[in-house]
Design a protein around this motif. Sequence first.
Motif: not given
Length: 325
Positions: A25, A39, A67, A72
């Motif tokens: 990550v 991703t 995430l 992200v």
Amino acid sequence: MTTTATLTGFQPTGHLHLGNLLGAVRPVVAAQRRTRPVTFVADLHAMTMPHDPGELRQLTLEVATLLLAAGVDPDRSLFYLQSQVPEHTELHYLLECATRYGEAHRMIQFKERGRGRSTRLSLLTYPVLMAADILLHDTAEVPVGDDQRQHVELARDVATRFNTHYGQTFVVPRAVKPEVAARVMDLSDPSAKMSKSRGAAGTLFVLDPPEVIERKVMRAVTDSGDTVSYEPDARPGVANLLEILAGCAGGSPAALASGFTSYGALKRAAAEAVVATVRPVQARFTELSRDPGYVRRVLADGAERAREVTADTVHRARKAVGLIA
Ligand code: AMP
């Protein structure tokens, strides 16, 4: 054709752990500053072993939410759910038609994970799906650890064969060493990688409460020595704790070693650093979990954007093999 810098898939086969956070990550979040990484939650890959449908659904949402909670950014990453982009399975089939049975059968992971079980055919063909994941995005370089190198080699062979038979269609990918090789080892067995499937005692999950993290770290396997030094080969347990501390709090493992005179003090510092690292991620996760509709919308939107790229790749492949004029 464009080339992407980073492509990372997270399998919803269990809860995200510290290895995923530091080893995967974090590089994605760093890459977001320079490029637009790809991703995705690799839910199709989570079906190569016996699975429970309800659990798959729940873990998929959990991994996607985590995430996002860990940084992200859907505006800077192409972030989506693999099964919502049908080009993954479509290209998988087209590539199967360019892959030999013997090639798939030779994969070490298939031999290891398929042993003694009623093996699903998808476990044999999963490296071809992985090849599709890579080729769909015209990925030139794939940063992978040694355990995935063979699969990238397969993607490379299949892409080369396809291009030779049907004309230039795919960017041929290359396996490269990850820039920062953060590799977190299991706390109970520092010779093995921390993973979702190993025993929970040696795995620090991102959603573990602080007291659970402390307990697991304090029980981490070290050795019979009584000084702290960074020697990954000779003292893998201590080295892993130093790497975890460095990964969470900064600094280099070797330099950090000199600041400790006992294993207890090192473990307390490592536990504290892990708790400080996961705390904001957990807080954001709790916030995001109040609105699962938001996460689903982000994923649906990401899938739509991904298809702008993947549809083009599959169109080229379909044309090359003669399915369309
Ligand atoms: P997986 O857990 O297999 O879905 O892997 C998701 C990502 O996390 C991949 O990029 C892996 O290389 C990375 N990863 C998994 N386990 C570790 C670990 N113990 N240390 C560092 N990176 C890891």
